[in-house]
Scaffold this active site. Structure first.
Site, PDB file in Angstrom:
ATOM      1  CG  HIS A   1      -7.434   0.555  -5.581  1.00 24.91           C
ATOM      2  ND1 HIS A   1      -8.308   1.408  -4.941  1.00 24.91           N
ATOM      3  CD2 HIS A   1      -6.186   1.030  -5.315  1.00 24.91           C
ATOM      4  CE1 HIS A   1      -7.626   2.350  -4.308  1.00 24.91           C
ATOM      5  NE2 HIS A   1      -6.331   2.145  -4.524  1.00 24.91           N
TER       6      HIS A   1
ATOM      7  CG  ASP B   1      -2.095   0.927   1.108  1.00 23.13           C
ATOM      8  OD1 ASP B   1      -1.974   1.931   0.400  1.00 23.13           O
ATOM      9  OD2 ASP B   1      -3.135   0.635   1.712  1.00 23.13           O
TER      10      ASP B   1
END
Length: 418
Positions: A328, A237
């Site tokens: 995403h 992330d």
């Protein structure tokens, strides 16, 4: 103007390039050719940290390491990501004046400068807790209410203001808004807790606590230096981040607008609750399809390494895109230079929900010069069509304008408050 004295002040400010060098960024990812700024620059590879003695030595160095407080811009933004952090927001007490707000920021600046050096604040009931700074940084910002309550609306930066309502939001007031934010980060959770307590005590003279959010990342020693940290879904992330001074200048630091805001930035804090029960029902292939990246190393589905650029035009033999329209990566990806920004996420874990599932998720923190131009378009695309919304829910949101750094004898926000 007489400023609050600061004990053992540095004799000169820190330049942008000098601060990068002092924080270990240049040597760790530029000279070494590593592209993983968000993963943490102060790391050792497996060979370097192969013995318990070396790991213990590095831990000791980490606990005594300091990040300069004074400089061209505030620490805690370009600083390599620390292992622990707290965001605390406050609302100004009724009737607070500009003069009182100035006093608040002078006192907070003095506190933060002392703590960054491993020195206690004045006063400090537990001074021994200040002796391990562990790369401590304290960063300050002002919410929209700070400007309106002090009659400073005309000084608000361009593109700064409350976010629009997004269809995926289920915002809770206990995690949203605020006139003042204080972010404390360090590689020692005790250091973070102590510094946050001292700064909050000072702020409380002038402002009421609104919310506090604490999170964590992996420790920055003894891990591969070329991979970004993971969130609680196991995903890498923060891959796409600025890594050079030129990219920070283009994406993060304000170069126009009010003079007081030059070399400042804006902060968006979003609290994202995760649905672990639903996520755990998926196999790895479905998880990777939703994200558009491989779980084992964070590489896009069209690449082999984390920092490979996703090929959004690639198709399977059946004509279907390799990276799905709802992935995403595709929704967040942009070629528009005005829609790029810095991400510094923290994981949070606050026990169990009544269902027995973890009350946990992500404190998503993003930094950019212009909220409306850079952040809002990306967030709107994610809200419109991102399969990850199935397992994530924004439950908190706040925006703040962060002044530039200060020099010894000055204070954070000096250009705004006079």
């Amino acid at each position: 103007m007489t400023h609050m004295p600061v004990e053992d002040s540095e004799t000169q400010g820190v330049s942008r390039r000098g601060f990068l060098a002092s924080a270990g960024v240049v040597s760790s990812y530029v000279a070494a050719g590593v592209a993983g700024f968000a993963g943490g620059a102060l790391t050792l590879n497996a060979a370097q940290a192969s013995t318990p003695e070396k790991e213990a030595q590095l831990r000791a160095q980490q606990q005594s390491a300091t990040i300069p407080f004074y400089g061209e811009y505030q620490a805690g933004i370009m600083t390599p990501l620390q292992a622990y952090g707290t965001y605390a927001a406050f609302t100004l007490k009724p009737g607070i004046t500009v003069d009182q707000a100035r006093s608040m920021m002078q006192l907070l600046t003095d506190d933060a400068a002392r703590l960054a050096k491993g020195k206690p604040t004045l006063p400090d009931g537990e001074p021994y807790l200040a002796t391990e700074p562990a790369r401590l940084t304290s960063t300050f910002g002002f919410g929209p209410g700070f400007f309106s309550k002090l009659g400073l609306q005309g000084a608000m930066p361009s593109g700064f203001g409350e976010l629009p309502a997004f269809s995926i939001d289920q915002l809770q007031p206990e995690f949203s808004g605020g006139d003042l934010v204080i972010h404390v980060g360090a590689d020692n959770p005790l250091t973070v807790a102590h510094a946050a307590r001292q700064l909050s005590r000072t702020a409380h003279t002038f402002a009421e606590p609104l919310w506090s959010q604490t999170g964590f990342n992996r420790p920055q020693y003894g891990v591969p230096s070329d991979q970004t940290g993971r969130n609680l879904f196991g995903q890498v992330d923060g891959t796409i981040n600025p890594r050079t001074t030129q990219e920070f200048d283009a994406q993060v630091w304000a170069t126009s607008g009010p003079q007081w805001f030059r070399d400042g930035t804006c902060l968006v804090v979003r609290r994202i609750q995760m649905d672990f029960e639903g996520w755990d029902k998926l196999d790895d292939t479905k998880k990777e399809t939703a994200m558009g990246r491989n779980l084992h190393n964070g590489a896009p589905l069209t690449g082999t390494k984390e920092f490979d650029a996703p090929d959004l035009a690639a198709k399977h033999d059946n004509g279907m895109p390799v990276i799905a329209s709802f992935a995403h990566v595709r929704r967040a990806r942009t070629n528009n230079a005005e829609e790029k920004f810095l991400r510094r996420p923290l994981n949070y874990e606050d026990g169990l929900l009544p269902s027995g599932q973890p009350n946990a998720g992500l404190i998503f923190a993003a930094y950019m010069a212009n909220v409306q131009k850079q952040f809002v378009p990306v967030q709107q695309r994610l809200a419109d069509l991102d399969l990850m919304n199935t397992w994530t829910t924004p439950i908190g949101s706040a925006v703040f304008a962060l002044p530039p750094g200060s020099q010894p004898g000055g204070y954070i926000g000096e250009g705004l408050l006079g």
